[in-house]
Design a protein around this motif. Sequence first.
Motif, short mmCIF file in Angstrom:
data_model
loop_
_atom_site.label_atom_id
_atom_site.label_comp_id
_atom_site.label_asym_id
_atom_site.label_seq_id
_atom_site.Cartn_x
_atom_site.Cartn_y
_atom_site.Cartn_z
N UNK A 1 0.87 -1.15 0.00
CA UNK A 1 -0.03 -0.11 -0.01
C UNK A 1 0.99 1.37 -0.15
N UNK A 2 0.37 2.60 -0.57
CA UNK A 2 1.15 3.55 -0.53
C UNK A 2 1.61 3.87 0.92
N UNK A 3 2.81 3.98 1.18
CA UNK A 3 3.38 4.33 2.46
C UNK A 3 3.70 2.99 3.26
N UNK A 4 3.36 1.89 2.58
CA UNK A 4 3.54 0.55 3.16
C UNK A 4 5.15 0.10 3.48
N UNK A 5 5.47 -0.79 4.17
CA UNK A 5 6.61 -1.03 4.60
C UNK A 5 7.19 -2.57 4.00
N UNK A 6 8.12 -2.50 3.41
CA UNK A 6 8.98 -3.86 3.06
C UNK A 6 9.96 -3.64 4.36
N UNK A 7 9.54 -4.82 5.33
CA UNK A 7 10.16 -4.54 6.79
C UNK A 7 10.54 -6.13 7.01
N UNK A 8 11.56 -5.97 8.22
CA UNK A 8 11.83 -7.26 8.53
C UNK A 8 11.91 -7.11 10.06
N UNK A 9 10.90 -7.74 10.94
CA UNK A 9 10.68 -7.85 12.25
C UNK A 9 11.04 -9.04 13.14
N UNK A 10 11.92 -8.84 14.10
CA UNK A 10 12.22 -10.21 14.85
C UNK A 10 12.41 -9.52 16.21
N UNK A 11 11.05 -9.68 16.87
CA UNK A 11 10.75 -9.15 18.32
C UNK A 11 11.13 -7.57 18.21
N UNK A 12 12.03 -7.28 19.09
CA UNK A 12 12.46 -5.87 19.34
C UNK A 12 13.39 -5.39 18.09
#
Length: 169
Positions: free
Chosen positions: A77-88
């Motif tokens: 989505x516009x403003x969306x994230x290609x992210x990597x989340x591993x807890x904190x």
Amino acid sequence: MKTTLTITLASLFLMFTASSKAEVASSSEHGFQIKLEQTFDGSAQEGYDRFVNHISGWWLNDHTWFGDAGKLSLNATAGGCFCEIDGDRQAQHMQITYVDPNKALRLVGGLGPLQSLGMSGTMTITFADNLLSLDYIVGGYPTMDFTRLAPIVDGVLSQQLASFGGYQQ
């Protein structure tokens, strides 16, 4: 630090085996442009779905911050994230700026070590039946020779797209 980064990037480049059509379209001391094409089995819609909804299945663990592609997500989505989340521990790889479902995505940011070098880019990905095309234009303050960095980034992205091309859902 610079030496370690250069060695790491060079090692990644040497490990890559490309099955995609890759090209450093241009490079200078101020930036570079990489163009890649990767074939895959399926329609444009299936390629888009694979890229967006199954990124953790084809993205290579070695090219994540925390060593597990299962921690990746791409919110198309516009403003969306290609992210990597591993807890904190969290990393935003890129931000989505344009979405045309089943046809195109545009993301901005610097992948991997490009972030720490103060470099950013615009990556446009287009989907056609049996073909993904990627165009990544990168620039920033030249703290290292971009002309030497461009083939390394090209190699890593080629490796990623080869994995995409071979991924079966």
